[in-house]
Every structure is written in structure tokens, then in C-alpha cells.
Design an enzyme around this catalytic site. Structure first.
Site, short mmCIF file in Angstrom:
data_model
loop_
_atom_site.label_atom_id
_atom_site.label_comp_id
_atom_site.label_asym_id
_atom_site.label_seq_id
_atom_site.Cartn_x
_atom_site.Cartn_y
_atom_site.Cartn_z
N SER A 118 -22.77 91.64 -48.93
CA SER A 118 -23.24 93.02 -49.03
C SER A 118 -22.06 94.07 -49.25
O SER A 118 -20.94 93.68 -48.86
CB SER A 118 -23.86 93.29 -47.85
OG SER A 118 -24.16 94.64 -47.52
N TYR B 79 -23.21 94.09 -38.70
CA TYR B 79 -23.58 93.60 -40.20
C TYR B 79 -22.40 93.53 -41.32
O TYR B 79 -22.25 92.70 -41.86
CB TYR B 79 -24.77 94.39 -40.51
CG TYR B 79 -25.47 93.77 -41.85
CD1 TYR B 79 -26.19 92.67 -41.96
CD2 TYR B 79 -25.17 94.38 -43.12
CE1 TYR B 79 -26.92 92.16 -43.21
CE2 TYR B 79 -25.78 93.91 -44.28
CZ TYR B 79 -26.63 92.67 -44.30
OH TYR B 79 -27.13 92.52 -45.35
#
Length: 253
Positions: free
Chosen positions: A143, A156
Site C-alpha cells: 500500500s 497497517y
């Protein structure tokens, strides 16, 4: 000619969104696909939609962070199609939370799915690819939050940055078996999940240099390239697909 003819792929977390589009495009290009999702109904519905429009796709529902399930998924690929050529670790969870209040339970959940599931899928797939002696392709889903700080996503973002380092590290151990391993880092993407946020598309279109958020097709096209024969000399790399956002990194808040 279909570029993935006679190739077999596993894609986790693929009941909708980016994973589903990757499965659809792999099947359309000739691959036989094992489509995983933790929700059985979603996996079945997704696989049936691909069977009707694109090609060969079998649902395999279960927890892609569970090692015994991962092993059974790889064995299912062998049982159904006789081999495994491509493994895409797309399954992941996002648990937002302020760093000062983040709980051990949430941290462990993020690491277990995002890191543990990806690590052990790569391990199980690589073992089978080594045994087959015909090489293979492994792809992690990272990501942009693994590259740029994003509010309330410390855990995350940490997990996604770790996946990119894992891809680089495994080059040392897997290259001799002709297995490539890379990571893809999507930015803001329009999916079934993000469409529920009424401001998501307009906000990210405004702050993304190219003027729009990504579509699932944008991400899937990049994924297919990295697991294709054309990318045979690319390994240990991370490819950002974000319309230029990480170059400027304005916050959506």
C-alpha cells in the site's frame, strides 16, 4: 494467445474489489484460478460471476491467515489443476486507530492477517513451485501507506512496509528456483468498500496529481504484468500505483 494459458493461480481476499478484478483478468487471459475469500457466499458469488463471463475460477472460502487453511488451499490447486504457478497474497485487514490508544488485540490482528497470511502463502506456494521445478510468480499486496505516513494507520502502514522488505529479502532464497517475488502498492482505489464513503472519490480526485482515484482495473493490470512471463527479470521490487500521490502526499483529512 492468452498469456496465462495452462497457468494456475491462487488469489486471496478476492471476493470483491481489487482481488476480484485480478481473478477476472487472470481467468480471461487463460489462467485457472482459485478464488479465496473468508466469506463463503462472497467467494461463491465472485467465482460464479467469473465462470459465466471470463473463464475457469473455483471458490475456496476460508481464513487466508490460517496456516493449515493455506496448505489446504495450495493442495486444492494441485488437486483441481495439477500445479501452481502464481500466488497473490491480496487478503488484508485495515483497523484504523490512534497510536496512543491502539490495542494489542488490533495490532495482533493486523499483523496476523497482513503479514502472517502473506508470509505463509508465499512459503507454501514456493515449496510447491520448487518441487515442480518450473519456477513461479509470487505477489504481495502492499500500500502507499507503506511509503507515506497516514493518520490512524500506523499498524497497517507498518505491515505493508514489512511486506515490501519481505519481497526483497526472499529474492535471496527463491531466485535459484526461478521464482520471482514482488509487491504492488495501490493508492486510493474505488472499490465496493470505498464507494460507501460519499466523499472518497471527490477527495482523492482532488489531491491526486493525475486527477482521479484508481480503479480496480488500474491495479489489476499492474498485478497481471508482475506475474506474467513479460516480468520474468523483475523480482524483489515494489511498484506504486497511486496517480502520483506519494510524490506530493497531501492528507485527505
Amino acid at each position: 494467445m492468452a498469456i496465462f494459458k495452462n497457468r494456475v493461480a491462487i488469489v486471496t481476499g478476492a471476493g470483491q474489489g481489487i482481488g476480484l478484478e485480478i481473478c477476472r483478468q487472470l481467468a480471461r487471459e487463460g489462467a485457472s484460478v482459485i478464488l479465496n475469500d473468508v466469506q463463503e457466499g462472497l467467494a461463491v458469488e465472485a467465482a460464479e460471476s467469473i465462470q459465466h463471463s471470463a473463464g475457469i475460477c473455483i471458490p475456496f472460502a476460508g481464513d487466508a491467515s490460517d496456516v493449515s487453511f493455506i496448505d489446504s488451499m495450495v493442495e486444492e490447486a494441485i488437486k483441481q489443476f495439477g500445479r501452481l504457478d502464481i500466488a497473490i497474497a491480496n487478503a488484508g485487514i485495515t483497523l484504523f486507530g490512534e497510536f496512543l490508544n491502539y490495542t494489542p488485540e488490533d495490532l495482533n490482528a493486523v499483523l496476523h492477517v497482513n503479514l502472517g497470511g502473506s508470509f505463509f502463502l508465499a512459503q507454501a506456494a514456493a515449496r510447491k513451485m520448487k518441487e515442480q521445478q518450473s519456477g513461479g510468480r509470487i505477489l504481495f499486496m502492499s500500500s502507499v501507506t507503506g511509503h507515506q505516513a497516514h493518520k490512524n494507520l500506523a499498524a497497517y502502514g507498518m505491515s505493508k512496509a514489512a511486506l515490501e522488505m519481505l519481497a526483497k529479502t526472499l529474492v535471496v532464497e527463491l531466485s535459484e528456483y526461478k521464482i520471482t517475488i514482488n509487491a504492488l502498492a495501490p493508492g486510493a482505489t474505488l472499490t465496493e468498500r470505498t464507494v460507501h464513503d460519499a466523499t472518497y472519490e471527490s477527495t482523492w480526485s482532488r489531491i491526486t496529481p493525475i486527477g482521479k482515484a484508481a480503479t480496480t482495473n488500474d491495479i489489476a493490470q499492474a498485478a497481471l504484468f508482475l506475474v506474467s512471463p513479460q516480468a520474468g527479470h523483475i523480482t524483489g521490487q515494489s511498484l506504486i500505483i497511486d496517480g502520483g500521490w506519494t510524490s506530493v502526499s497531501p492528507s485527505p483529512y
